[in-house]
Design an enzyme around this catalytic site. Structure first.
Site, PDB file in Angstrom:
ATOM      1  N   LYS A 189       2.559 -16.035 -13.440  1.00 19.83           N
ATOM      2  CA  LYS A 189       1.506 -15.060 -13.129  1.00 19.83           C
ATOM      3  C   LYS A 189       0.137 -15.732 -13.082  1.00 19.83           C
ATOM      4  CE  LYS A 189       1.618 -10.932 -15.016  1.00 19.83           C
ATOM      5  NZ  LYS A 189       1.464  -9.808 -15.982  1.00 19.83           N
ATOM      6  N   THR A 201       2.305  -2.219 -25.157  1.00 18.58           N
ATOM      7  CA  THR A 201       2.797  -1.488 -26.337  1.00 18.58           C
ATOM      8  C   THR A 201       3.894  -0.519 -25.869  1.00 18.58           C
ATOM      9  OG1 THR A 201       1.004   0.149 -26.081  1.00 18.58           O
ATOM     10  CG2 THR A 201       0.656  -1.656 -27.632  1.00 18.58           C
ATOM     11  N   ARG A 232      -6.998   5.255 -14.288  1.00 18.67           N
ATOM     12  CA  ARG A 232      -5.927   5.843 -13.493  1.00 18.67           C
ATOM     13  C   ARG A 232      -5.468   4.820 -12.456  1.00 18.67           C
ATOM     14  NH1 ARG A 232      -8.987  10.594 -10.867  1.00 18.67           N
ATOM     15  NH2 ARG A 232     -10.545   8.935 -10.900  1.00 18.67           N
ATOM     16  N   PHE A 268      -5.336  17.262 -12.284  1.00 16.19           N
ATOM     17  CA  PHE A 268      -4.009  17.306 -12.896  1.00 16.19           C
ATOM     18  C   PHE A 268      -3.397  18.713 -12.838  1.00 16.19           C
ATOM     19  CE2 PHE A 268      -6.005  13.553 -14.539  1.00 16.19           C
ATOM     20  CZ  PHE A 268      -4.989  12.623 -14.556  1.00 16.19           C
ATOM     21  N   CYS A 292       1.798   5.239 -18.656  1.00 16.21           N
ATOM     22  CA  CYS A 292       1.044   5.798 -19.784  1.00 16.21           C
ATOM     23  C   CYS A 292       1.623   7.092 -20.340  1.00 16.21           C
ATOM     24  CB  CYS A 292      -0.413   6.031 -19.373  1.00 16.21           C
ATOM     25  SG  CYS A 292      -1.324   4.506 -19.030  1.00 16.21           S
ATOM     26  N   LYS A 317       3.038   7.589  -8.220  1.00 20.31           N
ATOM     27  CA  LYS A 317       1.874   8.217  -7.608  1.00 20.31           C
ATOM     28  C   LYS A 317       1.421   7.321  -6.466  1.00 20.31           C
ATOM     29  CE  LYS A 317      -2.176   7.891  -9.521  1.00 20.31           C
ATOM     30  NZ  LYS A 317      -3.327   7.958 -10.460  1.00 20.31           N
ATOM     31  N   ARG A 324       7.304   2.664 -13.035  1.00 19.10           N
ATOM     32  CA  ARG A 324       7.757   2.912 -14.406  1.00 19.10           C
ATOM     33  C   ARG A 324       7.847   4.419 -14.675  1.00 19.10           C
ATOM     34  NH1 ARG A 324       3.619  -1.095 -17.401  1.00 19.10           N
ATOM     35  NH2 ARG A 324       2.393  -0.493 -15.562  1.00 19.10           N
TER      36      ARG A 324
END
Length: 438
Positions: free
Chosen positions: A35, A86, A154, A252, A263, A324, A331
């Site tokens: 990377k 995480t 976002r 939303f 997320c 999206k 994911r």
């Protein structure tokens, strides 16, 4: 002031690049040699509109660098951000903080006195103080500050979100940490961006509570959509009207096949797990998670229903795989549930996505990938929209109808008008619209 960003995932890379755009010297560190090599060749490993331009400019002007030399970068830095992953922990759904704590131990061994360590990763309440404890244990007597600076980016509009945020949250324990974060975000302060200075615990909770509320808002409008279908309503009209209420807001409130991404799924899971741990269960969030997973399965059943009583052997064209638009992130995308459910019923799946094919191909074996949107319709018995990419909005219903074998169109993002689809002889099924079919 020199900045080191530990981790070049989505958050670390975008944040590091944007800080360099603010004029700071930023070094992005990662253990992934491949990377880092790509980044040094100005190859961007993720799709985020505008990110490539910022990388090229700031790299060229010498403010941005990429390296695997952890010690070299940390030892020269005034501010160190921890922006490692995480992920959800297997079994209990809590956030896995292994990478955060490992980064803290490595930082402690080579940081210079007076450094401010900032946790950018999304972490459960209490983590920042544990990080401070790890550093103090590894380097007794070391003078440093600890801070929490959660991100609210976002995917698809992350640069705009960083440059023009609704607020900046700064969890601090001392004046040095407070002053450092104010200096870092000074360009935003001059634009009168609210900077919320608070405790470490509040900052950690703000991040999780924000994402959980937004996930709940999405799930709410999806359930209202189901009700609209039963009683003769139109969820788009309902959402538009309730969104005009300033106490609610319009964002939303777009019905669809369920939320996904990096997320909301893991953050709602981690927050719920933390709440159970402290015997303060969040029943609304628990229900939100359950309803969201059920919705993905229900959307697969909606497609199968459109194929008739014997779906095996039929073909479905899927437009959009990413969770999206304007990202290649798949994911926890609804597509990863919907497509396998179709395949399990014996359905052949053809798919197109402008950016997510490379990320999704290994996760969706057996899918026939198409290079152009219209190719998805070739010989299809049904066509389903899962992601509202702009390129799909302008597709010609007449051309789609001419290529399809069947007539069913399942628009899970309500990007088309029912009458336009119906005018060419196709049968339209939307989300949250009376009767569902037109």
């Amino acid at each position: 002031m020199r900045i080191t960003m530990i981790g070049t995932g989505y958050v670390g890379l975008v944040s590091g690049v944007c800080f360099s755009e603010f004029g700071f010297d930023v070094t992005c560190v990662d253990i992934d040699e491949g990377k880092i090599e790509r980044l040094n060749n100005l190859e961007v490993p993720i799709f985020e509109p505008g990110l490539d331009t910022l990388i090229e400019r700031n790299y060229g002007e010498g403010r941005l660098s990429f390296t695997t030399d952890f010690e070299g970068a940390v030892s020269q830095s005034d501010v160190i951000f921890i922006a490692v992953g995480t992920p959800s922990r297997r079994g209990d759904g809590e956030a896995d903080l292994t990478y955060v704590f490992e980064a803290a131990r490595r930082i402690a061994k080579c940081m210079k006195p007076g450094t401010t360590v900032v946790i950018k990763s999304t972490v459960v309440v209490g983590t920042c103080r544990k990080v401070a404890g790890i550093i103090a244990e590894e380097r007794p007597g070391m003078d440093f500050s600890i801070a929490s600076n959660p991100e609210f980016l976002r995917e698809g509009s992350a640069i705009e979100d960083f440059m023009r945020p609704d607020r900046v949250v700064a969890g601090v324990t001392d004046e040095r940490g407070k002053d450092v974060l104010r200096q870092l975000y000074r360009p935003l302060y001059l634009r009168e961006t609210p900077i919320v200075t608070t405790t470490l615990e509040n900052a950690e909770l703000i991040k999780y509570a924000s994402n959980a509320f937004l996930a709940m808002k999405i799930t709410f409008i999806n359930e209202i959509a189901d009700l609209c279908e039963k009683v003769g309503g139109d969820v788009q009209k309902v959402a538009s009207a309730i969104g005009l209420d300033k106490r609610i807001g319009s964002k939303f409130l777009h019905a669809g096949p369920g939320y996904g991404g990096s997320c909301f799924p893991k953050d709602t899971s981690a927050l719920a797990a933390t709440a159970r741990k402290y015997e303060a269960p969040l029943r609304l969030i628990e229900t939100t998670m359950s309803v969201n997973e059920e919705r993905k399965q229900a959307m697969a059943q909606r497609i199968l229903h459109a194929l008739g009583p014997n779906p095996a052997g039929k073909t479905v064209g899927i437009l959009g795989i990413a969770f999206k638009p304007n990202t290649d992130d798949v994911r926890d995308a609804p597509s990863l549930v919907i497509v396998p459910a179709l395949q399990a019923a014996g359905v052949q799946v053809r798919a197109h996505d402008p950016e997510a094919r490379e990320q999704a191909a290994s996760l969706l074996p057996g899918v026939q990938w198409c290079d152009a949107p219209y190719d998805v319709a070739e010989g299809a018995d049904a066509l389903a929209v899962l992601t509202e990419w702009n390129v799909y909005r302008g597709l010609s219903p007449k051309t789609l109808a001419g290529r399809m074998r069947g007539k069913a169109v399942i628009d899970m993002r309500n990007i088309w008008q029912p009458e336009d689809i119906g005018a060419v002889g196709l049968i339209y099924t939307g989300i949250g619209r009376a009767g569902r079919s037109f």
